[in-house]
Design an enzyme around this catalytic site. Structure first.
Site, PDB file in Angstrom:
ATOM      1  N   ASP A 155       1.259  -4.999   8.491  1.00 49.52           N
ATOM      2  CA  ASP A 155       0.133  -4.091   8.304  1.00 49.52           C
ATOM      3  C   ASP A 155      -1.116  -4.961   8.110  1.00 49.52           C
ATOM      4  O   ASP A 155      -1.209  -5.718   7.135  1.00 49.52           O
ATOM      5  CB  ASP A 155       0.383  -3.189   7.086  1.00 49.52           C
ATOM      6  CG  ASP A 155      -0.711  -2.143   6.913  1.00 49.52           C
ATOM      7  OD1 ASP A 155      -1.845  -2.371   7.378  1.00 49.52           O
ATOM      8  OD2 ASP A 155      -0.432  -1.098   6.286  1.00 49.52           O
ATOM      9  N   ARG A 213     -13.333  -3.299  -7.269  1.00 51.32           N
ATOM     10  CA  ARG A 213     -13.074  -4.111  -6.076  1.00 51.32           C
ATOM     11  C   ARG A 213     -14.326  -4.173  -5.212  1.00 51.32           C
ATOM     12  O   ARG A 213     -15.008  -3.161  -5.026  1.00 51.32           O
ATOM     13  CB  ARG A 213     -11.938  -3.417  -5.315  1.00 51.32           C
ATOM     14  CG  ARG A 213     -11.354  -4.161  -4.174  1.00 51.32           C
ATOM     15  CD  ARG A 213     -10.206  -3.375  -3.575  1.00 51.32           C
ATOM     16  NE  ARG A 213     -10.706  -2.216  -2.818  1.00 51.32           N
ATOM     17  CZ  ARG A 213      -9.994  -1.557  -1.899  1.00 51.32           C
ATOM     18  NH1 ARG A 213      -8.754  -1.910  -1.642  1.00 51.32           N
ATOM     19  NH2 ARG A 213     -10.507  -0.538  -1.257  1.00 51.32           N
ATOM     20  N   PHE A 238       0.861  -1.185   0.000  1.00 52.38           N
ATOM     21  CA  PHE A 238       0.000   0.000   0.000  1.00 52.38           C
ATOM     22  C   PHE A 238       0.902   1.241   0.000  1.00 52.38           C
ATOM     23  O   PHE A 238       1.857   1.306   0.768  1.00 52.38           O
ATOM     24  CB  PHE A 238      -0.886  -0.033   1.243  1.00 52.38           C
ATOM     25  CG  PHE A 238      -2.009   0.961   1.217  1.00 52.38           C
ATOM     26  CD1 PHE A 238      -3.202   0.661   0.580  1.00 52.38           C
ATOM     27  CD2 PHE A 238      -1.881   2.193   1.832  1.00 52.38           C
ATOM     28  CE1 PHE A 238      -4.245   1.576   0.558  1.00 52.38           C
ATOM     29  CE2 PHE A 238      -2.911   3.113   1.811  1.00 52.38           C
ATOM     30  CZ  PHE A 238      -4.101   2.803   1.177  1.00 52.38           C
ATOM     31  N   TYR A 243     -11.124   2.081  10.737  1.00 56.48           N
ATOM     32  CA  TYR A 243     -12.317   2.504   9.973  1.00 56.48           C
ATOM     33  C   TYR A 243     -12.730   1.528   8.876  1.00 56.48           C
ATOM     34  O   TYR A 243     -13.684   1.767   8.173  1.00 56.48           O
ATOM     35  CB  TYR A 243     -12.121   3.909   9.386  1.00 56.48           C
ATOM     36  CG  TYR A 243     -10.898   4.097   8.505  1.00 56.48           C
ATOM     37  CD1 TYR A 243     -10.895   3.679   7.173  1.00 56.48           C
ATOM     38  CD2 TYR A 243      -9.748   4.698   9.003  1.00 56.48           C
ATOM     39  CE1 TYR A 243      -9.790   3.853   6.378  1.00 56.48           C
ATOM     40  CE2 TYR A 243      -8.632   4.882   8.204  1.00 56.48           C
ATOM     41  CZ  TYR A 243      -8.647   4.453   6.897  1.00 56.48           C
ATOM     42  OH  TYR A 243      -7.538   4.619   6.102  1.00 56.48           O
ATOM     43  N   LYS A 244     -11.982   0.426   8.709  1.00 57.32           N
ATOM     44  CA  LYS A 244     -12.383  -0.556   7.684  1.00 57.32           C
ATOM     45  C   LYS A 244     -13.301  -1.588   8.345  1.00 57.32           C
ATOM     46  O   LYS A 244     -14.421  -1.264   8.688  1.00 57.32           O
ATOM     47  CB  LYS A 244     -11.142  -1.154   7.037  1.00 57.32           C
ATOM     48  CG  LYS A 244     -10.449  -0.109   6.146  1.00 57.32           C
ATOM     49  CD  LYS A 244      -9.132  -0.573   5.564  1.00 57.32           C
ATOM     50  CE  LYS A 244      -8.537   0.558   4.719  1.00 57.32           C
ATOM     51  NZ  LYS A 244      -7.101   0.431   4.526  1.00 57.32           N
TER      52      LYS A 244
HETATM   53  C1  LIG Z   1      -6.251   1.584   4.498  1.00 56.57           C
HETATM   54  C2  LIG Z   1      -4.823   1.274   4.637  1.00 56.57           C
HETATM   55  C3  LIG Z   1      -3.963   2.148   5.305  1.00 56.57           C
HETATM   56  C4  LIG Z   1      -4.494   3.446   5.832  1.00 56.57           C
HETATM   57  O1  LIG Z   1      -3.551   4.233   6.475  1.00 56.57           O
HETATM   58  P1  LIG Z   1      -4.005   5.532   7.259  1.00 56.57           P
HETATM   59  O2  LIG Z   1      -2.733   6.179   7.624  1.00 56.57           O
HETATM   60  O3  LIG Z   1      -4.751   5.066   8.472  1.00 56.57           O
HETATM   61  O4  LIG Z   1      -4.850   6.362   6.368  1.00 56.57           O
HETATM   62  C5  LIG Z   1      -2.638   1.780   5.444  1.00 56.57           C
HETATM   63  N1  LIG Z   1      -2.171   0.601   4.942  1.00 56.57           N
HETATM   64  C6  LIG Z   1      -2.988  -0.254   4.295  1.00 56.57           C
HETATM   65  C7  LIG Z   1      -2.453  -1.545   3.791  1.00 56.57           C
HETATM   66  C8  LIG Z   1      -4.322   0.067   4.108  1.00 56.57           C
HETATM   67  O5  LIG Z   1      -5.128  -0.770   3.458  1.00 56.57           O
END
Ligand SMILES: *Cc1c(COP(=O)(O)O)cnc(C)c1O
Length: 411
Positions: free
Chosen positions: A196, A370, A124, A221-222
């Site tokens: 992560d 997705r 990510f 938040y997911k």
């Molecule tokens: C959604 C997501 C994030 C989000 O990071 P924030 O700093 O909380 O916005 C980070 N890593 C992955 C793999 C994600 O899917």
């Protein structure tokens, strides 16, 4: 392939009653809980109470009276069992990005003779951006970054590597890594691993303690439905806690913040990962939403999530109208997280046309559509209807309409 009996599947669903705990608009099939979980009834009530009663009436006394001061830790303790973690190892604060920075710095401290961090090139983006920032701060001679493809990852692990940063579920394809296996492979070379879990926590069965995970972060938040920008969580294995100092040493992670001492002394335990004043409104929403998990098991959630995604895949592949959608997620459900991704030439237009018809998924550049399968509020009937609507849109070329091609800021 056997015809699906959607009605029977819904009747046998032991999680069907959970839908009542969510505030979802009617006529909407929400296949985007992997990006932003929906509002829960509990969170809606709690935010109202925290604003009207606590903030509104009890004002600053609420830090003590309503336990605001240790909400970040209480919230972490609620998440811990969902990660397979014993108490004292999880706290909620900041964003995944900020927490990655803290954990990467700590993991580097545990291997002071080494300077290399390995990660996936397809990770990510924020994970990679935070790595770059750490490198800029430490200097390239103290922090070398090696980005690997998943095929070459194993060969990158050797005794020169300090830290391995991996995301369990790939946000594009949904492909899932085996945490136990990769952690053990890294440990053989004395490498510290940071996981992560943004697309894992709240959707997959996790056993962080048992798998001997060093560090992990994940999203509030997911799948935890904590609300937009909800605090993330940090997991730090108890065995490491006495041996590390996190770099964002703000007063909330101090041993005694209200002594106002001039010098920083870290709190013991995972509390030292706090930096500034916790986000009470967001934390309260997350804390309330986590109640939804109190009477279900992650095994039940995972089983239904697989059931939903397999049903979606079966209905989609048996529809000739949809044969241009190419599944890029592993077809074996055990090899993927709680999502399915498809390559399609007009993925953006299709996504927009579906949203207009109440089926909410998301688009990921350059050409992926997705869908997430959150098991707490989706029914098999939703899945069947979503596929039926997709067939209707594509056979009427709704995805090609000009108004669906204008790219918005958030996709
Ligand atoms: C959604 C997501 C994030 C989000 O990071 P924030 O700093 O909380 O916005 C980070 N890593 C992955 C793999 C994600 O899917």
């Amino acid at each position: 392939m056997k015809q699906l009996d959607i009605e029977a599947l819904d009747q046998q669903d032991c999680l069907a009653h959970k839908r009542r705990e969510f505030v979802l608009p009617s006529e909407t099939i929400y296949l985007d809980g992997n990006s932003l979980g929906p509002l829960t009834v509990q969170a809606q009530r709690r935010v109202r109470d925290v604003t009207e009663q606590q903030w509104g009436s009890d004002l600053i006394q609420s830090w003590n009276k309503h336990g605001w001061i240790d909400l970040a830790q209480r919230c972490g303790e609620k998440i811990a069992p969902l990660l397979g973690a014993a108490a004292g190892q999880v706290v909620c604060c900041d964003s995944v990005s900020v927490n990655l920075f803290k954990l990467l710095a700590c993991a580097m401290q545990l291997n002071p003779e080494r300077n290399k961090i390995v990660s996936q090139a397809a990770n990510f983006p924020t994970d990679l951006y935070m790595l770059e920032g750490l490198q800029r701060m430490l200097g390239a001679q103290h922090c070398q970054i090696e980005l690997s493809s998943s095929e070459d990852l194993q060969s990158c692990l050797d005794d020169s590597v300090a830290v391995l940063l991996l995301t369990q579920v790939d946000f594009r394809s949904g492909e899932m890594l085996d945490i136990a296996e990769w952690t053990a492979a890294a440990h053989q070379h004395g490498i510290q691993v940071v996981w992560d879990l943004s697309h894992s926590a709240g959707a997959l069965e996790l056993e962080l303690d048992h798998w001997r995970v060093d560090f992990a972060v994940g999203c509030g938040y997911k799948y935890f439905n904590g609300g937009p920008g909800a605090p993330a969580f940090v997991y730090v294995n108890a065995k490491h806690q006495p041996n590390i100092e996190q770099p964002l040493s703000g007063w909330m992670g101090h041993r005694a913040p209200f002594e106002f001492e001039p010098a920083y002394q870290a709190a013991s335990g995972v509390k030292k990962f706090l930096s500034g004043t916790p986000n009470i409104l967001s934390l309260a929403a997350l804390d309330a939403s986590l109640e939804v998990f109190a009477d279900v098991s992650m095994a039940q959630l995972r089983a239904k999530s697989i059931g939903l995604s397999q049903a979606f895949l079966q209905l989609l592949t048996s529809a000739p109208e949809l044969h241009e959608l190419r599944c890029v997620s592993p077809l074996d459900a055990q090899q993927r997280g709680s999502q399915l991704s498809f390559e399609f030439n007009h993925a953006y237009g299709l996504c927009q046309a579906l949203i207009e018809r109440g089926v909410i998924g998301d688009f990921r550049a350059p050409n992926i559509i997705r869908f997430g399968f959150a098991p707490l509020y989706l029914s098999y009937a939703d899945i069947a209807q979503a596929v039926a609507i997709m067939i209707d849109v594509i056979s009427h070329e709704g995805h090609l309409e000009a108004r669906h091609s204008e790219r918005k800021a958030v996709t």
